[in-house]
Write an enzyme that holds these catalytic residues in place. Structure first.
Site, short mmCIF file in Angstrom:
data_model
loop_
_atom_site.label_atom_id
_atom_site.label_comp_id
_atom_site.label_asym_id
_atom_site.label_seq_id
_atom_site.Cartn_x
_atom_site.Cartn_y
_atom_site.Cartn_z
N ARG A 40 0.86 -1.20 0.00
CA ARG A 40 0.00 0.00 0.00
C ARG A 40 0.89 1.24 0.00
O ARG A 40 1.72 1.40 -0.86
CB ARG A 40 -0.93 -0.04 1.21
CG ARG A 40 -1.93 -1.20 1.12
CD ARG A 40 -2.88 -1.22 2.28
NE ARG A 40 -3.88 -0.16 2.18
CZ ARG A 40 -4.93 -0.06 2.99
NH1 ARG A 40 -5.11 -0.95 3.95
NH2 ARG A 40 -5.80 0.91 2.84
N CYS A 46 0.37 3.70 10.86
CA CYS A 46 0.68 4.88 11.68
C CYS A 46 0.51 6.18 10.87
O CYS A 46 -0.25 7.06 11.25
CB CYS A 46 2.12 4.76 12.19
SG CYS A 46 2.80 6.31 12.79
N LYS A 55 -4.43 12.19 15.03
CA LYS A 55 -3.98 13.39 15.76
C LYS A 55 -4.38 14.66 15.01
O LYS A 55 -4.67 15.70 15.62
CB LYS A 55 -2.47 13.36 15.99
CG LYS A 55 -2.09 12.78 17.32
CD LYS A 55 -2.12 11.28 17.39
CE LYS A 55 -3.29 10.64 18.00
NZ LYS A 55 -3.28 9.17 17.95
N VAL A 186 -7.40 2.25 23.63
CA VAL A 186 -6.81 3.49 23.12
C VAL A 186 -7.60 4.04 21.93
O VAL A 186 -7.97 5.21 21.89
CB VAL A 186 -5.35 3.24 22.68
CG1 VAL A 186 -4.67 4.54 22.37
CG2 VAL A 186 -4.60 2.49 23.73
N VAL A 240 -21.63 -6.92 23.65
CA VAL A 240 -22.58 -6.69 22.56
C VAL A 240 -22.95 -8.04 21.96
O VAL A 240 -22.09 -8.81 21.54
CB VAL A 240 -21.98 -5.76 21.48
CG1 VAL A 240 -22.95 -5.56 20.34
CG2 VAL A 240 -21.59 -4.42 22.08
N HIS A 444 10.03 27.56 35.63
CA HIS A 444 8.76 27.98 36.21
C HIS A 444 8.20 29.15 35.42
O HIS A 444 8.94 30.07 35.08
CB HIS A 444 8.98 28.42 37.66
CG HIS A 444 7.73 28.96 38.30
ND1 HIS A 444 6.71 28.14 38.70
CD2 HIS A 444 7.32 30.23 38.54
CE1 HIS A 444 5.72 28.88 39.20
NE2 HIS A 444 6.06 30.16 39.10
P1 NAD Z 1 -7.04 -2.19 22.95
O1 NAD Z 1 -6.60 -3.57 23.18
O2 NAD Z 1 -6.24 -1.05 23.47
O3 NAD Z 1 -8.52 -1.99 23.53
C1 NAD Z 1 -9.60 -2.78 23.15
C2 NAD Z 1 -10.67 -2.67 24.22
O4 NAD Z 1 -11.82 -3.34 23.75
C3 NAD Z 1 -10.27 -3.31 25.53
O5 NAD Z 1 -10.54 -2.42 26.58
C4 NAD Z 1 -11.16 -4.56 25.60
O6 NAD Z 1 -11.50 -4.94 26.91
C5 NAD Z 1 -12.36 -4.11 24.80
N1 NAD Z 1 -13.13 -5.18 24.18
C6 NAD Z 1 -12.67 -6.28 23.55
N2 NAD Z 1 -13.70 -6.99 23.05
C7 NAD Z 1 -14.83 -6.31 23.34
C8 NAD Z 1 -16.22 -6.51 23.08
N3 NAD Z 1 -16.64 -7.57 22.38
N4 NAD Z 1 -17.12 -5.61 23.56
C9 NAD Z 1 -16.70 -4.53 24.26
N5 NAD Z 1 -15.40 -4.28 24.53
C10 NAD Z 1 -14.48 -5.16 24.07
O7 NAD Z 1 -7.25 -2.08 21.36
P2 NAD Z 1 -7.52 -0.83 20.44
O8 NAD Z 1 -8.02 0.32 21.21
O9 NAD Z 1 -8.35 -1.35 19.32
O10 NAD Z 1 -6.07 -0.47 19.92
C11 NAD Z 1 -5.33 -1.47 19.19
C12 NAD Z 1 -3.85 -1.29 19.36
O11 NAD Z 1 -3.40 -0.12 18.70
C13 NAD Z 1 -3.45 -1.20 20.82
O12 NAD Z 1 -2.41 -2.10 21.06
C14 NAD Z 1 -2.98 0.21 20.97
O13 NAD Z 1 -1.89 0.32 21.87
C15 NAD Z 1 -2.58 0.63 19.57
N6 NAD Z 1 -2.87 2.05 19.40
C16 NAD Z 1 -2.08 2.94 20.03
C17 NAD Z 1 -2.37 4.29 19.95
C18 NAD Z 1 -1.51 5.27 20.65
O14 NAD Z 1 -0.38 4.95 20.97
N7 NAD Z 1 -2.00 6.47 20.93
C19 NAD Z 1 -3.48 4.73 19.25
C20 NAD Z 1 -4.27 3.79 18.65
C21 NAD Z 1 -3.95 2.44 18.73
#
Ligand code: NAD
Length: 471
Positions: A40, A46, A55, A186, A240, A444
């Site tokens: 791609r 990222c 962002k 996240v 869900v 400061h």
């Molecule tokens: P995540 O693993 O951070 O969070 C997924 C959430 O979904 C968890 O809290 C989990 O308990 C919940 N979950 C799972 N199945 C579910 C369901 N059936 N119903 C309801 N809740 C459910 O995953 P993400 O937010 O998709 O992010 C993916 C990856 O990408 C992560 O590893 C994250 O660190 C990375 N990421 C990082 C950044 C950053 O650094 N700012 C930004 C975006 C993504």
């Protein structure tokens, strides 16, 4: 049959995301011939569909929120309209500029970029299907950096139109009136923040009993409180069961009591799926763990001689900055250097408002590991710069070893947390004693003084804390 062109190179890198392109540039700096294969756009998730576009759009909701607060600052800004298409176009421009810059960097380093799907046919050979025909690449070392993609849960109705993942959310040209987000990780929280800021009615459904289940409990509770205060609705312990379409809207049936949620769009953000288990990679005999991650040693070497892997496909934390570092380490080792990473000092940021940034271990993790710790805390409402900025939410929390006072971790919830975490990352990297940061002169007034005060608090000497020492 089409003829196949052949290319020989020192290093072939499969995947041009953060791990792959950094490895390619580092390899070129070290004098190696490099072929980088990307189906791609270079920059991967990222740059094209993750960190950078989110962002950019989060800046819009941040500005919208600032404008709403403008009266407090003596500014009259009535009748403000949000033109999401312009925001979207700006986001596209930011991504395009960065991608063009990256393509130029790749070209300037004389890296051969092959655009097309690459298939590994042996530890030393790949076949790349480019628009100009197939190219066979022979290499001395192979680095696999093929990344991850959004995971799709097995929920009935998840494939309905209007049910989107983060890629789809970034493509929305109009602000949805209502949005249900599945997952308070996240991605879920960043999008909740983004759409709440521009007026969408947002509800977040989370399976666990708290948001960001992996983060410090105090921090995740405080962030939940702040996000709720801004009008984002949350339902914890929500499974869900089904998504269905009714009268042009999406309806979600949740858990046993059949609670129903209705929204124009549903965003699925339940984690990411690693791309490692493709047939060609399995055929190679590379060891893959139960999560689908390619197993590597600390040099990023797989069990196959000359084959390395880095970035999301080796599992662990899926973070672009970690992938940058792993790509560099992998290629330095492949080219004969001795290179390692310090996994104890990997910062992690959530770009909500306020931001959350952490490094090292938190209080609960220290408990699980049986490490005796002391904790220091300082709230931004006691920090002069934070008040001047109108950013009084959040706090800094510091975790130190109770015996030798070495800093083990820190968590910052507050404005510009992602910029400030590097001070704590340096401290954790160097294994410094907390007294060093407590005594270090911080300018400061700055937000970073809260780090100094939290460090002071851990050893009972914060100057500006109302009640000194919380433990
Ligand atoms: P995540 O693993 O951070 O969070 C997924 C959430 O979904 C968890 O809290 C989990 O308990 C919940 N979950 C799972 N199945 C579910 C369901 N059936 N119903 C309801 N809740 C459910 O995953 P993400 O937010 O998709 O992010 C993916 C990856 O990408 C992560 O590893 C994250 O660190 C990375 N990421 C990082 C950044 C950053 O650094 N700012 C930004 C975006 C993504």
């Amino acid at each position: 049959m089409d003829s196949i062109n052949c290319l020989e190179t020192n290093v072939a890198i499969l995947g041009g995301g953060p791990a792959g392109y950094v490895a390619a540039i580092r390899a070129a700096q070290l004098g190696a011939e490099v072929v980088l294969i990307e189906e791609r756009e270079v920059g991967g998730v990222c740059l094209n569909r993750g960190c950078i576009p989110t962002k950019s759009l989060l800046k819009n909701s941040d500005m919208a929120r600032s404008i709403k607060k403008s009266k407090e600052f003596g500014l009259q800004t009535d009748n403000v309209q949000i033109d999401w298409l312009s925001a979207w176009t700006r986001k596209e421009r930011v991504v395009k500029n960065l991608r063009m810059g990256l393509e130029k960097l790749i070209a300037d380093h004389k890296i051969t970029l092959l655009k097309g799907k690459g298939i590994v046919i042996s530890p030393r050979e790949l076949l790349v299907a480019t628009a100009e025909g197939s190219i066979k690449v022979s290499c001395h070392s192979l680095l696999i950096t093929v990344g991850s993609e959004a995971a799709i849960p097995s929920i009935s109705g998840v494939d309905l139109p209007g049910v989107i993942n983060s890629d789809g959310a970034l493509e929305l040209k109009e602000i949805p009136s209502s949005l249900v987000i599945i997952g308070a990780g996240v991605i879920g929280l960043e999008f909740a923040d983004m759409f709440n800021g521009v007026g969408t009615k947002v509800t977040v459904l989370e399976l666990e009993d708290r948001i960001l289940p992996g983060e410090d409990k105090d921090i995740s509770e405080e962030l939940l409180k702040l996000l709720k205060r801004r009008g984002i609705a949350f339902k914890m312990g929500a499974r869900v069961k089904e998504i269905r379409e009714t009268n042009g809207a999406l309806e979600l049936a949740v858990s046993e009591k059949e609670t129903m949620y209705t929204a124009e769009k549903v965003l699925v953000a339940v984690g990411r799926k690693l791309r490692s288990a493709t047939a060609d990679i399995i055929k190679l005999g590379i060891e893959i763990d139960e999560h689908g991650a390619i197993v590597v040693n600390e040099q990023m070497k797989t069990n196959i001689e000359g084959v390395y892997a880095a970035g999301d496909i080796i599992g662990g934390k899926l973070l672009a900055h970690l992938a940058f570092a792993e790509g560099r380490v992998a290629i330095e080792n492949a080219l004969g250097m001795e290179s390692r990473l310090n996994y104890d000092a990997v910062p992690s940021c959530v770009y909500t408002h306020p931001e959350l940034a952490t490094v090292g271990i938190n209080e609960q993790e220290a408990g699980r590991r049986g490490i005796p710790v002391r904790v220091g805390r300082f709230d931004f409402r006691q920090n002069g710069r934070a008040l001047a900025m109108g950013e009084r939410d959040g706090f800094v929390k510091i975790v130190i070893n109770a015996e030798d006072h070495v800093l083990l971790g820190g968590q910052i919830l507050g404005a510009q947390a992602s910029e400030m975490i590097s001070e704590l990352t340096l401290a954790v990297t160097l294994g410094v004693k907390v007294e060093i940061l407590a005594d270090m002169i911080h300018p400061h007034p700055t937000l970073s003084e809260a780090i100094m005060e939290a460090c002071g608090d851990a050893v009972g000497r914060s100057i500006h804390k109302a009640i000194n020492r919380i433990n």
